[in-house]
Scaffold this motif. Structure first.
Motif, PDB file in Angstrom:
ATOM      1  N   LEU A  59       0.828  -1.100  -0.014  1.00 54.36           N
ATOM      2  CA  LEU A  59       0.104   0.080   0.061  1.00 54.36           C
ATOM      3  C   LEU A  59       1.066   1.244   0.065  1.00 54.36           C
ATOM      4  CD1 LEU A  59      -2.655  -1.179   2.660  1.00 54.36           C
ATOM      5  CD2 LEU A  59      -2.631  -1.260   0.153  1.00 54.36           C
ATOM      6  N   VAL A  60       0.676   2.119  -0.960  1.00 58.65           N
ATOM      7  CA  VAL A  60       1.504   3.290  -1.214  1.00 58.65           C
ATOM      8  C   VAL A  60       0.714   4.431  -0.941  1.00 58.65           C
ATOM      9  CG1 VAL A  60       3.167   4.504  -2.731  1.00 58.65           C
ATOM     10  CG2 VAL A  60       3.087   2.067  -2.646  1.00 58.65           C
ATOM     11  N   GLY A  61       0.978   5.295  -0.036  1.00 62.63           N
ATOM     12  CA  GLY A  61       0.222   6.450   0.181  1.00 62.63           C
ATOM     13  C   GLY A  61       1.029   7.837  -0.363  1.00 62.63           C
ATOM     14  N   GLU A  62       0.277   8.902  -0.710  1.00 65.82           N
ATOM     15  CA  GLU A  62       0.831  10.048  -1.224  1.00 65.82           C
ATOM     16  C   GLU A  62      -0.022  11.122  -0.946  1.00 65.82           C
ATOM     17  OE1 GLU A  62       1.226  10.919  -5.375  1.00 65.82           O
ATOM     18  OE2 GLU A  62      -0.316   9.610  -6.135  1.00 65.82           O
ATOM     19  N   GLY A  63       0.414  12.198  -0.488  1.00 66.42           N
ATOM     20  CA  GLY A  63      -0.141  13.575  -0.062  1.00 66.42           C
ATOM     21  C   GLY A  63       0.201  13.812   1.309  1.00 66.42           C
ATOM     22  N   VAL A  64      -0.562  14.617   1.950  1.00 69.81           N
ATOM     23  CA  VAL A  64      -0.230  15.279   3.354  1.00 69.81           C
ATOM     24  C   VAL A  64      -0.139  13.849   4.505  1.00 69.81           C
ATOM     25  CG1 VAL A  64      -0.931  16.763   5.344  1.00 69.81           C
ATOM     26  CG2 VAL A  64      -1.446  17.073   2.856  1.00 69.81           C
ATOM     27  N   PRO A  65       0.689  13.870   5.112  1.00 69.37           N
ATOM     28  CA  PRO A  65       1.015  12.582   5.727  1.00 69.37           C
ATOM     29  C   PRO A  65      -0.113  12.757   7.095  1.00 69.37           C
ATOM     30  CG  PRO A  65       3.016  13.753   5.540  1.00 69.37           C
ATOM     31  CD  PRO A  65       2.192  14.551   5.104  1.00 69.37           C
ATOM     32  N   SER A  66      -0.437  13.578   7.489  1.00 69.66           N
ATOM     33  CA  SER A  66      -1.630  13.613   8.779  1.00 69.66           C
ATOM     34  C   SER A  66      -3.171  12.870   8.101  1.00 69.66           C
ATOM     35  CB  SER A  66      -1.881  14.941   9.127  1.00 69.66           C
ATOM     36  OG  SER A  66      -2.188  15.834   8.173  1.00 69.66           O
ATOM     37  N   ARG A  67      -3.145  13.173   6.831  1.00 71.60           N
ATOM     38  CA  ARG A  67      -4.203  12.758   6.315  1.00 71.60           C
ATOM     39  C   ARG A  67      -4.272  11.439   5.526  1.00 71.60           C
ATOM     40  NH1 ARG A  67      -4.798  18.260   4.040  1.00 71.60           N
ATOM     41  NH2 ARG A  67      -4.244  17.272   2.025  1.00 71.60           N
ATOM     42  N   VAL A  68      -2.833  11.049   5.119  1.00 71.15           N
ATOM     43  CA  VAL A  68      -2.689   9.822   4.251  1.00 71.15           C
ATOM     44  C   VAL A  68      -2.566   8.526   5.613  1.00 71.15           C
ATOM     45  CG1 VAL A  68      -1.162   8.416   2.707  1.00 71.15           C
ATOM     46  CG2 VAL A  68      -1.796  10.808   2.340  1.00 71.15           C
ATOM     47  N   ARG A  69      -2.104   8.822   6.636  1.00 73.40           N
ATOM     48  CA  ARG A  69      -1.848   7.594   7.484  1.00 73.40           C
ATOM     49  C   ARG A  69      -3.090   7.094   7.893  1.00 73.40           C
ATOM     50  NH1 ARG A  69       2.698  11.144   9.511  1.00 73.40           N
ATOM     51  NH2 ARG A  69       4.605   9.834   9.020  1.00 73.40           N
ATOM     52  N   PRO A  70      -4.173   7.739   8.391  1.00 71.52           N
ATOM     53  CA  PRO A  70      -5.407   6.970   8.503  1.00 71.52           C
ATOM     54  C   PRO A  70      -5.926   6.158   7.468  1.00 71.52           C
ATOM     55  CG  PRO A  70      -5.454   9.276   9.518  1.00 71.52           C
ATOM     56  CD  PRO A  70      -4.021   9.040   8.695  1.00 71.52           C
ATOM     57  N   LEU A  71      -5.820   6.630   6.185  1.00 74.56           N
ATOM     58  CA  LEU A  71      -6.162   5.976   5.024  1.00 74.56           C
ATOM     59  C   LEU A  71      -5.432   4.810   4.921  1.00 74.56           C
ATOM     60  CD1 LEU A  71      -6.543   8.938   2.361  1.00 74.56           C
ATOM     61  CD2 LEU A  71      -8.394   7.779   3.579  1.00 74.56           C
TER      62      LEU A  71
END
Length: 280
Positions: A180-192
């Protein structure tokens, strides 16, 4: 008495047999010749049903693509021709020097030209890749664009989760398992990432689940190193286990966020994806 010659009787109309006269033979031959000619003129189809492309046409298409890539890279990297020229001259001089030491400089001349051109192309590829990463870095969909370019048996599902601010989570399946690879603002991506990992864990079985966050901060993976990082993960699944895992993931379904497939400088695709998010 003079005998009368028998007249040729016409063929019965209702027999259903084709006529056997000279005219019919000529028509039959001409029809088969036309079919053969049309078959010869038709392009051969490949395995995918599409007409095959000749070798010369393939070479021409590749040359046009290289020329276009060179033009685009040169606009963003004006020093590109100089670096390519330096690489060519250095390699050419080294090979020719070896030829002079061996008393056969003319024999080494073609080899020097080929190796010099190869060195110039290597420099061009590295500079073009770096320029592309600099252009897309920080844009929505940049991570998905990098993941789609990986070589090997990888299946990329972009935008399996996201927000209206264009933060996104992409899912990659391969021999290492699920990434799973997340991109964006960390505070919003980590819950996703946590939510998507919890959702997939129910059907993942024994397959490992990795979660990555793209960025330049500590604990994050830089965009230019993302593909290398993913491809270096250990191979935990066999081919059969990977196919079974992909079938379970396809049955999972779920909504996908509209993420640009290949970000362009200027944000043209980014503005389109923002409109799609607002409509939803």
């Amino acid at each position: 008495m003079a005998r009368s010659r028998p007249s040729d009787s016409p063929a019965p109309a209702g027999t259903g047999k084709a006529a056997t006269g000279p005219g019919s033979r000529f028509r039959r031959r001409s029809g088969s010749t036309g079919a053969t000619a049309s078959g010869r003129g038709a392009a051969k189809a490949g395995k995918d049903g599409q007409p095959k492309v000749g070798r010369l046409k393939k070479v021409g298409n590749q040359a046009r693509m290289i020329k276009q890539a060179y033009s685009l890279t040169r606009k963003n990297d004006p020093k590109l021709p100089w670096f390519m020229l330096i690489a060519f001259v250095v390699v050419f001089a080294v090979v020719e020097l070896i030829g002079i030491l061996l008393s056969s400089p003319f024999l080494f001349l073609p080899l020097a030209v080929l190796l010099g051109a190869l060195a110039a192309m290597v420099v061009f590829g590295r500079r073009a890749q770096g320029s592309a990463y600099r252009q897309v870095e920080g844009q929505p969909g940049a991570a998905a664009w990098v993941l789609d370019g990986m070589r090997g048996d990888w299946q990329v599902s972009s935008g399996v989760a996201g927000t209206t601010q264009l933060d996104a989570v992409h899912r990659v399946t391969g021999r290492p398992g699920i990434i799973l690879v997340g991109e964006g603002v960390p505070s919003r991506v980590r819950p996703l990432l946590a939510q998507e990992k919890k959702r997939i864990a129910r059907i993942a079985g024994d397959a490992p689940i990795y979660d990555l966050l793209v960025g330049d901060a500590e604990g994050q993976v830089p965009l230019r190193k993302l593909s290398t990082h993913v491809m270096k993960l250990p191979r935990n699944l066999s081919g059969a286990e990977l196919n079974a895992l992909r079938k379970r993931l396809s049955a999972l379904g779920g909504s996908r966020m509209p993420v640009p497939g290949g970000p362009l400088p200027g944000g043209r695709q980014m503005s389109v994806s923002q409109r799609q998010v607002r409509r939803r």
